[in-house]
Structure formats: C-alpha cells, structure tokens
Design a protein around this motif. Structure first.
Motif, PDB file in Angstrom:
ATOM      1  N   SER A 143       0.805  -1.213   0.000  1.00  0.00           N
ATOM      2  CA  SER A 143       0.000   0.000   0.000  1.00  0.00           C
ATOM      3  C   SER A 143       0.842   1.268   0.000  1.00  0.00           C
ATOM      4  O   SER A 143       0.373   2.329  -0.390  1.00  0.00           O
ATOM      5  CB  SER A 143      -0.918   0.025   1.235  1.00  0.00           C
ATOM      6  N   LYS A 144       2.136   1.188   0.445  1.00  0.00           N
ATOM      7  CA  LYS A 144       2.931   2.406   0.590  1.00  0.00           C
ATOM      8  C   LYS A 144       4.233   2.394  -0.203  1.00  0.00           C
ATOM      9  O   LYS A 144       4.574   3.381  -0.839  1.00  0.00           O
ATOM     10  CB  LYS A 144       3.234   2.666   2.078  1.00  0.00           C
ATOM     11  N   PRO A 183      16.013  -0.859 -14.448  1.00  0.00           N
ATOM     12  CA  PRO A 183      16.793   0.130 -13.717  1.00  0.00           C
ATOM     13  C   PRO A 183      15.977   0.668 -12.543  1.00  0.00           C
ATOM     14  O   PRO A 183      14.741   0.726 -12.609  1.00  0.00           O
ATOM     15  CB  PRO A 183      17.045   1.226 -14.759  1.00  0.00           C
ATOM     16  N   LEU A 184      16.644   1.038 -11.463  1.00  0.00           N
ATOM     17  CA  LEU A 184      15.946   1.571 -10.286  1.00  0.00           C
ATOM     18  C   LEU A 184      15.023   2.715 -10.691  1.00  0.00           C
ATOM     19  O   LEU A 184      13.874   2.805 -10.218  1.00  0.00           O
ATOM     20  CB  LEU A 184      16.962   2.054  -9.246  1.00  0.00           C
ATOM     21  N   GLU A 185      15.519   3.581 -11.594  1.00  0.00           N
ATOM     22  CA  GLU A 185      14.721   4.743 -11.983  1.00  0.00           C
ATOM     23  C   GLU A 185      13.420   4.329 -12.664  1.00  0.00           C
ATOM     24  O   GLU A 185      12.386   4.981 -12.498  1.00  0.00           O
ATOM     25  CB  GLU A 185      15.532   5.651 -12.910  1.00  0.00           C
ATOM     26  N   LEU A 186      13.455   3.241 -13.417  1.00  0.00           N
ATOM     27  CA  LEU A 186      12.250   2.761 -14.091  1.00  0.00           C
ATOM     28  C   LEU A 186      11.249   2.236 -13.064  1.00  0.00           C
ATOM     29  O   LEU A 186      10.046   2.505 -13.146  1.00  0.00           O
ATOM     30  CB  LEU A 186      12.604   1.672 -15.100  1.00  0.00           C
ATOM     31  N   THR A 187      11.745   1.484 -12.065  1.00  0.00           N
ATOM     32  CA  THR A 187      10.871   1.002 -10.994  1.00  0.00           C
ATOM     33  C   THR A 187      10.252   2.176 -10.248  1.00  0.00           C
ATOM     34  O   THR A 187       9.049   2.185  -9.945  1.00  0.00           O
ATOM     35  CB  THR A 187      11.668   0.107 -10.020  1.00  0.00           C
ATOM     36  N   GLN A 188      11.079   3.200  -9.959  1.00  0.00           N
ATOM     37  CA  GLN A 188      10.565   4.393  -9.274  1.00  0.00           C
ATOM     38  C   GLN A 188       9.498   5.079 -10.118  1.00  0.00           C
ATOM     39  O   GLN A 188       8.448   5.502  -9.601  1.00  0.00           O
ATOM     40  CB  GLN A 188      11.718   5.362  -8.998  1.00  0.00           C
ATOM     41  N   GLU A 189       9.758   5.189 -11.394  1.00  0.00           N
ATOM     42  CA  GLU A 189       8.831   5.877 -12.298  1.00  0.00           C
ATOM     43  C   GLU A 189       7.469   5.186 -12.296  1.00  0.00           C
ATOM     44  O   GLU A 189       6.420   5.834 -12.196  1.00  0.00           O
ATOM     45  CB  GLU A 189       9.441   5.884 -13.700  1.00  0.00           C
ATOM     46  N   ILE A 190       7.489   3.851 -12.404  1.00  0.00           N
ATOM     47  CA  ILE A 190       6.225   3.099 -12.468  1.00  0.00           C
ATOM     48  C   ILE A 190       5.506   3.133 -11.120  1.00  0.00           C
ATOM     49  O   ILE A 190       4.283   3.317 -11.061  1.00  0.00           O
ATOM     50  CB  ILE A 190       6.488   1.643 -12.908  1.00  0.00           C
ATOM     51  N   THR A 191       6.262   2.948 -10.024  1.00  0.00           N
ATOM     52  CA  THR A 191       5.617   2.944  -8.706  1.00  0.00           C
ATOM     53  C   THR A 191       5.047   4.318  -8.359  1.00  0.00           C
ATOM     54  O   THR A 191       3.966   4.420  -7.769  1.00  0.00           O
ATOM     55  CB  THR A 191       6.614   2.500  -7.609  1.00  0.00           C
ATOM     56  N   GLU A 192       5.778   5.385  -8.736  1.00  0.00           N
ATOM     57  CA  GLU A 192       5.269   6.730  -8.454  1.00  0.00           C
ATOM     58  C   GLU A 192       3.987   7.013  -9.229  1.00  0.00           C
ATOM     59  O   GLU A 192       3.106   7.723  -8.746  1.00  0.00           O
ATOM     60  CB  GLU A 192       6.345   7.763  -8.785  1.00  0.00           C
ATOM     61  N   GLU A 193       3.878   6.450 -10.445  1.00  0.00           N
ATOM     62  CA  GLU A 193       2.638   6.585 -11.212  1.00  0.00           C
ATOM     63  C   GLU A 193       1.468   5.949 -10.478  1.00  0.00           C
ATOM     64  O   GLU A 193       0.308   6.298 -10.703  1.00  0.00           O
ATOM     65  CB  GLU A 193       2.803   5.935 -12.589  1.00  0.00           C
TER      66      GLU A 193
END
Length: 859
Positions: A352-353, A370-380
């Motif tokens: 959930s977080k 890449p970490l940035e791709l994971t961050q990008e998708i999770t932030e979406e």
C-alpha cells in the motif's frame, strides 16, 4: 572544430555534458589551445533531470551546443557585439523580443549592452552569482556571465520582468567572460590571459526560429516523434498529454542512443553502459505505453540515423553496429520485461505504501529494471521505493562480484601535474634501444618531490631520456634496472617494476637496492630484454588476432579494449555472438600460418589523415595527434599504434587461444598467449591431464568419456536424493493434517517445516491444499540452514472467492521478518532475513486468517 566524442577525455565526468568540456584543460592552463579562436557544434548528453524529458518544453538528454571560444584573443565587447549581431542580423530576431542578463557586479557588461549595443536598461536584468557567475571549480579560472533571452510576449511590457517565467522567456545564448582566478581563500585576481566561452542551444534556437511551442515539434526531433506515433497508430496532435510525453521521450532518447553507440558505448550495468541501457529500456517501455507491442528500436533507430547522418557522417560508418546493439538490447529486455512488469504489478497491488529495496533490486538484477524505471512506475501508482535498501542490496552484490583492479597512484599523478610545467618532457628511445644513458630530472618519494633518495626507498624517477616503454595503449610498461654509469664508482642499483607516462614525463617506479641517487645524476637505464621480447610477441599477435577476426568472423568487428602483458594478451571486441570452438581453431591456425610465413613489419610515421586514407585501423575513441605511428604487416594488418613490436612475425613463434567469452552486452573477449609463454602453459596442462588420468585410472585420451560417465552417475544420484527428500517432506507435510483447525466450513493450517527449501515448501503446501479441498487455507514457513526465512500460502478457490489473496497475505507476513514477496491470489511465496521473528510471523498469519473469516482466535 568538429564535435568531440560523447566519451570525454576527462575522468571527472562520464559523458560530454557541455560544449566547453573538450576545452576544459585549456581553460585550466593544462594544455595549449589549438587556435586562438574556435567554434564548435558539440553533441552533449545529460541525464540528471531525465524525469523532465518529454514533460517540459525544453528538457532533453541529447542536445547540441553551439559555441564560440576565445583563448586570450577577443574579449567582452567583441563577444557581446558578435552575439547580438548573430542573434539580430544572422538569425533576424527582433530586438524587441530580446532581454539580457548580467552579473549584478559586472558594470562593464551592463555598460556595453546599454551604451554600445543600445539595449533598453529595463531589458538588462542584473542577477546574482548563482545565475550569472561561472567557475570551473572551487578554485581556478572563473568569471561573470551574460545571457540572452527570447521574450515570446514582449507586448506584456518591460516592467517587472521575471526571467524565471519560462512560459514567457527562454534563455538561448550564454556568454562567459573568464577574467579571474580564484585562490583557496576565495580571493579573485585578474587572469593574465582572458578567455571567452559561449554556448547556444541549437534546439532552443530552432524552437524560436520555427515558432514552435516546444523543442520537440521542431525539425530536429519531430520526425522521430511522428515516426513513433505512426508505429503506435495514433495521431500525435490529437493524443492525450501522457501519450504525447511518451512519444517525445522516444524521440529524445533515440537521438542520444544512436550517438552513444556510435561513439563506442555498449549497454551494460555500469557507467556509460548503464546510462545507455537505461535510455534504451525507457524507449521500449514508453513504446509499450502508447501501444507499440512489437520490436521497434531498429526502425526508429534507422529514422534517427537518417535524420542526423548529414551532420554526423560517423553514424553511417557505424550504422550496422548501432542497429545491432538496438536489436540485441531490445530482444534482451523484451524477454524479461513482461515477467518483470507482472511481478511489479503484483508488488504494487500487495503493497500500500512502498516497494522494498530488496524487491527493487530483484527487479533490477533478475528482470533488468533500472531503479529509476521502478521508481517511475511505482510513483505513477502512488507508491515509493526504498532506495537505501536498494543501494544496500546493490553494494552487497558489488562486494561479492568485486574484481581486482589496477591501483593508480593518484599521489604521484598530482605531483607530476605540479612539476610538469617546470621541466622538459622525457625523450623516448625505446623503439630502437634497450639501454640508454640518462639524467634524473625529478625524484618522487612518498608522494613528495625530493632532492635525493637512499637504499630501500621506493622511488619514482623522471629521466630526461629513456628506453623504457611507459604503460599505454593497453601495453604494460617495461621492467628493468637503473644503475650508475660504468665510470661512476657508486654501487647504484634500482629495480624498476613499472613505468607510466603522464603529461610527457616517464615515471620509473622501483626500489633502490643499493646506493643513493640525486636530481641531476647521470644513470644507465636498462630494459629487461627477455620481458620486452615477450610483450612484443603478444602485441604483434594482438594485431594479427584482430585481422583474423575481421577475415574469418565479421569484417565490421572493432576493438573495444586490450591488454598486452608479459605472459598473456587480452583482446575485447564489439561482437554479439559466441564464437564456436571450430571457428576459434580456424583463427588460431590462420595466425600461426601468418607467423610461420615470417612477414616483415613496416613501421612509419605519417599524418593522421594520410594513415586513415591508407586504411590504417584506429582504436575508436582513442585520442591521436596530427602525426601517428603506423604498424603495417603488409597484406594482413595496418593499425595506428605506439606500442613495441617484433620486426618479423616469425619472432612470435607460436600463438594459442586460451578462452573466448562475453564480458558485456555486445562485447566479447579473447585471451591468448604467444611466444615463450606458450610452452609453460602446455606443460602445465600436460601435467594436469596426466594426473587426472592417474586418479581416474584411464589413459589421457579416455578422460572425456570417463568424466561424462561420472557426471551421468552423479546426476542419477542427485535425482534419487531429490526424490527421497521430496518424499520425506511430503510425509512430514501429511503429518501436519492433525494440526488443521476447522472454522465453520473452512480448514486452516499454519505450520513450519524447518530446513526445507522454498520449492519443496511450495510443493508440500499444494499437496496439503489439494488434500483438504477448496475450503482450505494453508500457510507454511521454513528457516533454512543459512538463516533465510521462507513462506508459502496456498488458498482453495472458495477462500479466494470470499476475497482472500495469497500474494498480499504472504507478502505482509514476510514483512514481519524484514522481507517481502507476492504472487497470485491462490498461491504465493515470500522470504525474509529475520529468523528471530519467524515464530511470531506464523502466529500473526494464523490470527489474520482467523480474523479474516470473522472468527475469534482460540489457542
């Protein structure tokens, strides 16, 4: 001057990030300028604000910086006048649309703009040091800046101009007046030679001249955006903002990608290779977001090359290499993308977080995210990523996979930088002489310049002339001795174990075994001839290896790196496929044929352009002077090379390939030996095979058959052990049925099976669920011998139908043990690190299942 490579000759940055970067050594006083006035159109890459690419009007990863530079020639008034002339007369911009900024203390620049150029004082904006003062670093050359902005809405008037309003203003030309030197105390003193460094963004000027609302709709990028839209079967002009952003990202990143590969970068998980891989994978993902579900990188890559090849002809020379890299990386990524996206979607659904660092690292390590791709998708999706946890997991892997690296003595390097301006360079005579009488012009001990050194000191000697080759071009430095002259009565002997050269000086490192040396002493430098012969054989063999690869494997093969040592050689080259054993044998045989034919080598000095015209091969990305040394084995190989070589291929003696393997995406490595290094290698293997034959009690020629038999026997034994282990675990699992708790129509079983691996734990849980039926909920846990915690949850279809989800359930339980995981609604597994919390986690699992079924927990 032509654009420099995106791979800079500067260890402080990974990529060329500004138009002035190639000239940084000149601004710092480390090199002489090639001319007093220079202009360039420099390709640049920046990824520090990649998240803004495609979302703002003017952020890019790849951009072209137009610059004019003065190295002690023209200065402030001419730079300002010519910038205005270029803007208003050549580009015909209306002066009413232009605003300038100056450093708030730079009255001279403000006066030039107002009284010589004629700009209204209201359109000359004074700004602070953070905006309008440039410095190469905390110390060194620096100076004020003046920038020219384009005003899209001049009718709004000159009162209260705010240059930070990027909807109204765009800065397109920056003029740096390098006039001061800053010392360690922050004091500024005037430079004896004042310099000019300017930069104009080509993409921004295109936007202004073509009257577009953003850079992406100019003819620099829009053809690629349009191509991507066509592949996605959508109309860019009518697309929603999210789709437009994806199309812009594809257009932007593809320009960066083709130039990175053209300049010699290949995708990998480190350094420049990581930046390239990250850009490639962002393109693929954004392609999928707009509906391009088939491989398309080669298609968009071709369009990118066609768009820019007139300006950068190198793109056409490297076209096939570029397209091969795109095809290979896209196939690699697509192979794991779907599985990775599915896992990430499950993680997002069950958390959930945030996504844990361990989960993000698994996506990176296993699925190539890449970490940035994971961050990008999770932030979406409104979640965050535990970056600190990811870095911890990454560092642990780096420690495990750490390779030995050559240590560079940065202390000596800094000392050389200090003394290089005050002493003449070292003359190298090692191509024709192995002994030479020289004079010591500098001594370094413990990182300090000294006047003398004594017995047992480890010393770095700089000679005025030397026969020692200094490590460069992949070839190791010579070894040998430095002694007193025959007429000198001192018993001096220094064992030299390494030599490197920096800024024209050869530094000979070694220990003084006897005697004492002083600056100014005359000495005799003697190269170890036995070792020199070995390295010469390996270096010429390296040239023959590249020629054989081009002849027998692929004529487009290019060198990616090399090591020429005394006891072996290593050759890295751009090629994507494994080379089979029979082809390696062909290469080996061809090279040995060339050696036996005793070809004479021809060594010559010539102009760089003349050498290229004759077909000499250059190491891509290597910096060459106007004059180059060419090593020619007539009819076989011609390369630019500063190394030492045999005079006749027959001197090599014998060549043997040791191994062939991939070392990075698109890069293969061959290791080999030549000359006198071959015999010890063959003797060692002969001894080894005889010992194996004795131990296995078979003749040497039957070793392979015997080993294959033993492998089959071992495989059968392991299979029997696995079946026995599985049967034992299954028996233990069935014994747990007595612990089942009946809750109305449901059956719950939460239990542990210690020291059972995850796969067998899952098998046991599935068997129990099948035994108990559709109304059962099974959760099993185990702690392995190494202390790792494993959990498995398997739910019958009726448990799933009332809303319980195995993936979310087991993921939350694993968090108690410092881990995570997930899976499908009916079956999932997870892991953790904290075995001390294992029993507590199982209790919570039981409580949650009971609570979910709306029952009271009874012990």
């Amino acid at each position: 001057m032509a654009s420099a490579s995106l791979i800079p000759d500067d260890p402080t940055v990974l990529l060329t990030i500004a138009g002035m970067l190639p000239f940084k050594p000149i601004f710092l006083g480390q090199q002489k300028p090639p001319a007093l006035r220079v202009t360039t159109a420099q390709k640049c890459i920046r990824t520090n604000d990649i998240e803004n690419v495609g979302r703002t009007a003017r952020h890019h990863t790849f951009f072209e910086m137009l610059g004019n530079f003065s190295f002690g020639d023209y200065f402030k008034q001419q730079a300002i006048s010519w910038a205005w002339e270029l803007s208003t007369q050549v580009f015909a911009l209306n002066p009413a649309n232009l605003v300038v900024s100056v450093f708030d203390e730079d009255n001279e620049a403000a006066d030039i703009w107002e009284n010589i150029i004629g700009v209204s004082p209201k359109r000359i904006i004074r700004m602070g040091a953070s905006d309008n003062f440039w410095a190469a670093g905390p110390t060194g050359p620096c100076g004020p800046c003046s920038e020219i902005y384009y005003d899209f809405t001049p009718h709004l008037g000159d009162d209260n101009i705010n240059l930070e309003d990027d909807t109204r203003f765009i800065e397109f030309y920056n003029l740096v007046f390098m006039e001061s030197n800053r010392d360690a105390n922050g004091h500024l003193t005037p430079l004896a030679t004042k310099n000019i460094d300017t930069g104009m963004g080509l993409e921004r000027m295109a936007q202004i001249l073509q009257k577009k609302s953003n850079n992406y709709e100019t003819d620099l990028i829009y053809p690629l955006v349009e191509k991507a839209a066509k592949l996605a079967k959508i109309d860019y002009m009518y697309a929603d903002e999210k789709s437009k952003a994806s199309l812009k990202i594809i257009g932007d990143h593809c320009r960066a990608i083709i130039h990175l590969v053209s300049d010699g970068v290949t995708a990998s998980n480190l350094g420049r290779g990581y930046i390239l891989r990250r850009l490639l994978r962002r393109v693929v993902r954004h392609g999928r977001l707009v509906g391009i579900n088939k491989p398309f990188l080669v298609t968009i890559g071709k369009a990118s090359i066609e768009l820019m090849v007139k300006t950068y002809p190198q793109l056409n020379i490297r076209k096939q290499t570029i397209l091969n890299e795109l095809e290979r990386e896209e196939a690699r990524f697509l192979g794991t993308l779907e599985r990775g996206e599915k896992l990430l979607a499950e993680l997002i659904e069950s958390n959930s977080k945030y996504i844990s660092g361990e989960q993000a690292f698994e996506l990176y390590d296993t699925y190539g995210f890449p970490l940035e791709l994971t961050q990008e998708i999770t932030e979406e999706n409104g979640l965050t990523v535990d970056v600190a946890g990811f870095e911890s997991a990454m560092n642990a892997q780096r420690q495990r996979a750490k390779e030995a690296k050559i240590n560079i003595d940065v202390t000596v390097q800094s000392v050389i930088d200090k003394i290089a301006d005050n002493i003449e360079g070292t003359k190298f005579y090692g191509y024709h002489a192995l002994e030479y009488s020289s004079r010591i012009i500098a001594l370094i001990v413990n990182g300090e310049v000294v006047q003398e050194a004594s017995e047992d000191d480890v010393v770095g000697l700089v000679l005025d002339a030397t026969p020692f080759y200094g490590e460069s071009g992949g070839q190791v430095g010579d070894r040998g001795t430095i002694t007193g002259l025959p007429s000198d009565k001192r018993n001096l002997k220094i064992a030299i174990d390494s030599v490197f050269h920096c800024r024209g000086l050869f530094v000979h490192s070694g220990r003084i075994q006897a005697g004492k040396v002083r600056i100014g002493d005359s000495v005799r430098a003697q190269v170890d001839y036995r070792l020199r012969r070995k390295v010469q054989a390996h270096h010429t063999a390296t040239h023959l290896l590249q020629a054989a690869l081009k002849k027998l494997i692929d004529s487009s093969i290019t060198q990616a790196g090399s090591l020429v040592d005394f006891d072996h050689l290593r050759f890295d080259f751009h090629y994507s496929d494994h080379i089979p054993v029979d082809k390696l044998n062909d290469i080996e045989n061809l090279i040995n044929d060339w050696i036996a034919e005793s070809h004479l080598l021809e060594v010559s000095q010539m102009k760089l352009e003349q050498a290229k015209a004759k077909g000499a091969i250059a190491m891509f990305g290597e910096k060459y002077g106007a004059e180059v040394r060419v090593i020619d084995v007539p009819g076989l190989s011609m390369e630019l090379c500063g190394g030492t070589h045999v005079t006749n291929t027959g001197e090599i003696g014998l060549f043997k390939i040791i191994s062939e393997a991939g070392v990075a995406s698109g890069i293969r490595r061959i290791e080999a030996i030549a000359g006198t290094a071959v015999l010890p290698y063959l003797n060692e293997r002969d001894t080894l095979t005889k010992e194996l034959g004795d131990q296995l009690k078979v003749p040497v020629h039957q070793l392979v058959t015997r080993i294959e038999t033993l492998q089959e026997e071992l495989k059968a034994t392991n299979k029997s052990l696995t079946l026995a282990r599985s049967a034992l675990v299954s028996s233990q699992a069935m014994a747990l049925i007595s612990n089942v708790e009946n809750v109305n129509d449901f059956q719950i079983l939460v239990a542990s099976l210690n020291e059972v691996e995850a796969s067998l734990l899952q098998t046991a849980a599935k068997e129990l669920q099948e035994k108990l039926g559709d109304n059962s909920a099974i959760c099993l846990g185990s702690v392995s011998e190494s202390g790792k915690v494993n959990f498995v949850a398997v739910f019958g279809k009726n448990v799933v139908n009332i809303g319980q989800h195995a993936g979310k359930f087991v993921g939350s339980i694993a968090k108690i043990c410092g881990g995570g995981g997930g899976g499908r609604p009916s079956i999932a597994q997870a892991g953790g690190r904290d075995k001390e919390s294992f029993e507590h986690a199982l209790q919570i699992a039981k409580q949650e299942l009971m609570s979910f079924l709306n029952l009271t927990y009874c012990k």
